[in-house]
Write an enzyme that holds these catalytic residues in place. Sequence first.
Site, short mmCIF file in Angstrom:
data_model
loop_
_atom_site.label_atom_id
_atom_site.label_comp_id
_atom_site.label_asym_id
_atom_site.label_seq_id
_atom_site.Cartn_x
_atom_site.Cartn_y
_atom_site.Cartn_z
N PRO A 1 0.85 -1.20 0.00
CA PRO A 1 0.00 0.00 0.00
C PRO A 1 0.88 1.25 0.00
O PRO A 1 1.89 1.29 0.67
CB PRO A 1 -0.77 -0.10 1.32
CG PRO A 1 -0.63 -1.50 1.77
CD PRO A 1 0.65 -2.01 1.19
N LYS B 1 3.73 5.92 5.45
CA LYS B 1 3.03 4.63 5.43
C LYS B 1 2.75 4.10 6.84
O LYS B 1 2.44 2.92 7.02
CB LYS B 1 3.86 3.62 4.64
CG LYS B 1 4.03 4.02 3.17
CD LYS B 1 4.83 2.98 2.42
CE LYS B 1 5.03 3.42 0.97
NZ LYS B 1 5.87 2.45 0.25
N ARG C 1 12.56 9.00 11.85
CA ARG C 1 13.16 8.27 10.73
C ARG C 1 12.36 8.46 9.43
O ARG C 1 12.82 8.08 8.37
CB ARG C 1 13.21 6.77 11.06
CG ARG C 1 14.23 6.41 12.11
CD ARG C 1 14.68 4.97 11.97
NE ARG C 1 13.60 4.02 12.20
CZ ARG C 1 13.29 3.53 13.40
NH1 ARG C 1 13.97 3.90 14.45
NH2 ARG C 1 12.31 2.66 13.53
N ASN D 1 5.90 1.94 -5.39
CA ASN D 1 6.34 1.62 -6.74
C ASN D 1 5.44 2.19 -7.85
O ASN D 1 5.92 2.56 -8.91
CB ASN D 1 6.42 0.09 -6.86
CG ASN D 1 7.55 -0.33 -7.76
OD1 ASN D 1 8.44 0.49 -8.06
ND2 ASN D 1 7.51 -1.56 -8.23
#
Length: 266
Positions: free
Chosen positions: A2, A53, A122, A163
């Site tokens: 996702p 994400k 991060r 991607n």
Amino acid sequence: MPEGHTIHRAALDHARALVGQRVTVSSPQGRFDCTALARKGGVLLEHVEAHGKHLFYVFERGLTVHVHLGLFGRFTVHADALPAPSSSTRMRLKGKAVAIDLVGPTACELVTPEKKAALLGRIGPDPLQQPKAPKAFLDHLAAQKTPIGAVLLDQSVISGVGNVYRAEVLHLLKLHPMTPASSLTRKTGTELWRLVAQLLQRGVTEKRIVTTQGTKIRARTEPVSREGAVHVYGRNACLTCGAPVERLVLNARTAYLCGVCQPLLG
Ligand SMILES: [Zn+2]
């Protein structure tokens, strides 16, 4: 996997369904230790946040659950009858009218404020939170000879791009994925960020990735490559010019490009 739009959409939907309610948190599979959230009558869910994400469910007294779906994680929302959980249900959030099941995530854990801060430290800036290109991003591009196709998947530099968006954004800007980041002008870097922000936002709204203009999407179940929702990702022929789509491996993921529309310059 996702991409950022899925996570932000989940945060919106889950917040609408459960925030302000006492929620019963359980782990039918047993692999998520949620005993700290056990309350008679449920634990108050205060808000749901998405960063790149990563998802954070913030309950009363700052109790926070961090979720990363990884490659295989997915949510199922039950608004009607609640089925028995499957043996793979890592977490079930049950509110007044809606229950949400999570299976197969990479991470589903209670995090301390320190751990949350470390995680956020991060993660790079998120175009869905910051539609204008941050200076740090533009400076990073200018300083890196790394291919732009690799930089886009680096979640510490820009978060939320996966991607599909990588392939499509580079195609729309006529950039070959192997173009060194440092060779992009500041104007192109700014445009790149703006386009990512715009496409991710469209993904949040439409609940799927569509990068083409004027496309009538017929059915959500059709593979994106067959219905003209994307230009090069997963396609055999470039939607823009019809040339064969080329594939190369970058960051261990297949990058898709049209050599005609996106020549490698220099
Ligand atoms: Zn083409």
